[in-house]
Design a protein around this motif. Sequence first.
Motif, short mmCIF file in Angstrom:
data_model
loop_
_atom_site.label_atom_id
_atom_site.label_comp_id
_atom_site.label_asym_id
_atom_site.label_seq_id
_atom_site.Cartn_x
_atom_site.Cartn_y
_atom_site.Cartn_z
N ARG A 31 15.19 -7.90 11.15
CA ARG A 31 14.84 -9.24 11.64
C ARG A 31 15.22 -10.31 10.63
NH1 ARG A 31 10.20 -8.00 13.03
NH2 ARG A 31 9.04 -8.59 11.14
N THR A 32 15.01 -10.02 9.35
CA THR A 32 15.38 -10.99 8.31
C THR A 32 16.89 -11.24 8.28
OG1 THR A 32 13.51 -10.26 6.96
CG2 THR A 32 15.25 -11.48 5.85
N ALA A 33 17.66 -10.15 8.39
CA ALA A 33 19.12 -10.29 8.39
C ALA A 33 19.60 -11.04 9.63
CB ALA A 33 19.78 -8.92 8.32
N TRP A 34 18.99 -10.78 10.77
CA TRP A 34 19.40 -11.43 12.02
C TRP A 34 19.16 -12.94 11.95
CZ3 TRP A 34 21.94 -10.06 16.36
CH2 TRP A 34 21.84 -10.91 17.46
N LYS A 35 18.06 -13.35 11.30
CA LYS A 35 17.70 -14.76 11.27
C LYS A 35 18.44 -15.56 10.20
CE LYS A 35 13.02 -14.26 13.14
NZ LYS A 35 11.56 -14.48 12.88
N LEU A 36 19.16 -14.86 9.32
CA LEU A 36 19.88 -15.57 8.25
C LEU A 36 20.91 -16.51 8.85
CD1 LEU A 36 20.40 -15.77 5.13
CD2 LEU A 36 22.21 -14.08 5.50
N SER A 37 20.79 -17.79 8.55
CA SER A 37 21.71 -18.78 9.10
C SER A 37 22.98 -18.86 8.25
CB SER A 37 21.04 -20.15 9.15
OG SER A 37 20.80 -20.65 7.84
N GLU A 38 24.00 -19.49 8.83
CA GLU A 38 25.26 -19.64 8.12
C GLU A 38 25.11 -20.52 6.90
OE1 GLU A 38 29.15 -21.85 9.50
OE2 GLU A 38 29.19 -19.81 10.30
N GLU A 39 24.29 -21.56 7.00
CA GLU A 39 24.09 -22.45 5.85
C GLU A 39 23.37 -21.74 4.72
OE1 GLU A 39 25.40 -25.38 5.41
OE2 GLU A 39 26.40 -25.11 7.34
N GLU A 40 22.40 -20.89 5.06
CA GLU A 40 21.71 -20.13 4.02
C GLU A 40 22.66 -19.15 3.34
OE1 GLU A 40 17.16 -19.94 5.84
OE2 GLU A 40 18.68 -18.51 6.54
N LEU A 41 23.50 -18.51 4.14
CA LEU A 41 24.48 -17.58 3.58
C LEU A 41 25.47 -18.31 2.69
CD1 LEU A 41 25.61 -14.69 3.51
CD2 LEU A 41 26.96 -15.25 5.53
N LEU A 42 25.87 -19.51 3.10
CA LEU A 42 26.81 -20.31 2.30
C LEU A 42 26.21 -20.69 0.96
CD1 LEU A 42 29.51 -21.90 2.18
CD2 LEU A 42 28.30 -23.82 3.22
N HIS B 17 0.84 -1.20 0.00
CA HIS B 17 0.00 0.00 0.00
C HIS B 17 0.87 1.25 0.00
CE1 HIS B 17 -2.97 2.99 1.42
NE2 HIS B 17 -3.85 2.19 0.82
N PHE B 18 0.34 2.35 -0.58
CA PHE B 18 1.11 3.58 -0.72
C PHE B 18 1.59 4.10 0.63
CE2 PHE B 18 1.15 8.25 -0.73
CZ PHE B 18 2.18 8.47 -1.62
N LEU B 19 0.69 4.14 1.63
CA LEU B 19 1.07 4.68 2.94
C LEU B 19 2.11 3.80 3.62
CD1 LEU B 19 -2.40 5.89 4.33
CD2 LEU B 19 -0.53 7.27 3.38
N GLN B 20 2.05 2.50 3.39
CA GLN B 20 3.03 1.60 4.00
C GLN B 20 4.43 1.85 3.46
OE1 GLN B 20 1.30 -2.24 3.13
NE2 GLN B 20 0.29 -2.34 5.12
N ARG B 21 4.51 2.35 2.24
CA ARG B 21 5.83 2.64 1.67
C ARG B 21 6.50 3.84 2.33
NH1 ARG B 21 3.91 2.53 -4.61
NH2 ARG B 21 3.30 0.33 -4.75
N LEU B 22 5.72 4.70 2.98
CA LEU B 22 6.26 5.92 3.58
C LEU B 22 6.59 5.76 5.05
CD1 LEU B 22 3.85 8.54 1.95
CD2 LEU B 22 6.08 7.77 1.14
N ILE B 23 6.32 4.58 5.60
CA ILE B 23 6.59 4.33 7.02
C ILE B 23 7.80 3.42 7.14
CG2 ILE B 23 5.67 3.38 9.17
CD1 ILE B 23 2.87 3.97 8.09
N PRO B 24 8.85 3.85 7.85
CA PRO B 24 10.03 2.98 8.02
C PRO B 24 9.70 1.77 8.87
CG PRO B 24 10.22 4.96 9.37
CD PRO B 24 9.01 5.16 8.51
N THR B 25 10.09 0.62 8.41
CA THR B 25 9.84 -0.63 9.12
C THR B 25 11.14 -1.39 9.33
OG1 THR B 25 9.37 -1.69 7.00
CG2 THR B 25 7.48 -0.87 8.26
N PRO B 26 11.28 -2.07 10.49
CA PRO B 26 12.53 -2.79 10.79
C PRO B 26 12.51 -4.25 10.38
CG PRO B 26 11.18 -2.68 12.76
CD PRO B 26 10.37 -2.03 11.65
#
Length: 661
Positions: free
Chosen positions: A66-77, A53-62
């Motif tokens: 969370r996605t980067a934190w959960k990335l496992s070593e095997e997935e990165l490999l 949605h247009f308004l959702q694009r203007l709101i910063p979300t973290p």
Amino acid sequence: MIVSALLTSVGINSGLCVLFFTLYSILRKQPGNSYVYIPRHTHVEKEIERSTHFLQRLIPTPTWVRTAWKLSEEELLSTSGLDAVVFIRIITFSLKIFLFTGALGLFVLLPIHASGTQVATFVVADIPSVTLDLFTITNVNSGSKWLWAHCVSVYLVTGFVCFLLYHEYDYICSKRVAYFYSSKPRPRQFTILVRGIPVRPGSSISKSVDSFFMKYYPSTYLSHAVIHRTDSRWHRVEVRSAFVFFRSRYGAAIASQLQQSENPTEWVTEKAPDPDDVYWPFFQSSFLKRWLLKVVIILTYILVTILFLLPVLLVQGLTNLSQLEVFFPFLQDILSMKYVRQTVTGYLPNLILLLFLLLIPPVMEFLASIQGHFSQSTIQRSACSKFLWFMIWNIFFANVLSGSVFTQLSELLDLKNVPSKLAVSVPAQASFFIAYVVTSGWTSTSSDLFRIIQLIQSLLQKCCCCSSENNDDEYEAPYIRYHKEIPKILFFGLLGITYFFLAPLMLPFLLVYFSLAYIIFKNQFINVYSPKFETAGKFWPNVHNSMIFSLLLMHSIALGIFTLKKLQMGSTLMIPLPVMTLLFNEYCRKRFLPNFLAYSVENLIKRDSKDANDHEMPQFFDQLITAYKDPALSPDQLSNTDGLRFANHSDNLTDSLLLSI
């Protein structure tokens, strides 16, 4: 530097970090920005843009955090390769060290420093105006029994760092072997590069290669591909180099390690890189030319190092306003203003140093590229070492020695006095390096997330081009510049190990940097960086050597500190530490380093035996013979033409350098 000046620098850089994070969280969701912030997943991002949605694009979300934190070593490999895994492990390795030293420094050593009276007495109400020397070891009274806490801390940290180094070296060795067994056959595993091919009258390079390897490697030799170059008129020329292919990894490894001829300048063999890792320029370089280039590179490196002392002296002048006012008396009225003074001493010096430092990685990469390496990965590793030692000398030692010791070079040349001189000058620069960590660490890393240059380029391209959309087939995701990022991480590691007992106040700022780097770089590996080459973790020995050097530097400074503080027994106890550290390093060098230089016979034969029953191997060998596409054989293609032009330009530049010498 006083506390208020440091707080000014921290405030400015913290504000910039928050701004970059906020803008990134918003801009990454805007239509058309997928090529800037999600280049690895542009097709997926377009679907997200349509469904958001247009308004959702203007709101910063973290959510990206969370996605980067959960990335496992095997997935990165699986998505970015073993080099990316090793890079993230360098960050987590540093985090482990500074969590341990942070607890030790902040809860044990910092209160000891603040309770001393050598510089001044600590008063809570006067914190903004007090000098940061109050929180360093300089404030501990000479002969104080509390100095024994520092002596014990140096031993504890040395043991902890060595333990982690051993564990990481062993772990990455095992990952290299596992990666070797699990990955698909790669052309480089079956290929060697041969240079200095002798050709008899009436024969050709191709016939010479065929005759030589059929004679000496009849059971493993498969085929070869002669390397060509083009002259200024686009005529193909005979280069006396070739890629030689073998039927087994073991056969290729044997041929690459042995001296082939009584004349060591003929039939020179080495391991070949993968086809997409080949650096085509300088294949025509002779033995003499490559040797002369090394001399040119050394002289150029020294010249760049000397020239960089100019901005260092400028920066040190800004941190010492009393000297600046003497040389420029007309600035006294401006510098007397409180906030101007705090900004000039706390933020401006490190900003200037950072801007000058941005010029160095491309210079180091260029020097490595004309050194005669034949792969981009080797160039990156060479540039990484050059940039790291450049930073250690020009950012650490030059800033430390540009104070009072810089005017006493005759005393500095006395090697016996080096620990004492470092003991005096290094703690005095603690505030400068804390501000450097904040500016070059926090803000610079956050700006890499924001990617402002790429954003501007994308906007200009949209304005100048008729089409607002890029062609997915023509777009290539960028790759991480290891030679730029790894030296920065290792330099911060050197600062942390060196200053943990001198100025523990630096440790929280380092922990913030490594935490930011952990999240940001994992996010970039997910969305931005695409692997261009794979060394299977060969950057790790650089990390190990850097940490060993950091420990030895810490021991030298501790020896000088305890001597100045009249803790003679503490000085004596420091002497065994560098000896034990060097013995540990020698053990690791014998135990682990050979595994990073080449795979063992056991590994090679096991993998060859496994592939012997693979029905896809005949097809792989058919593709292997044509895998190394020589740019000189297809001059009509634009990309290859550009590569040849760069090759000719590099040779011309090399010849100019040699003539100037």
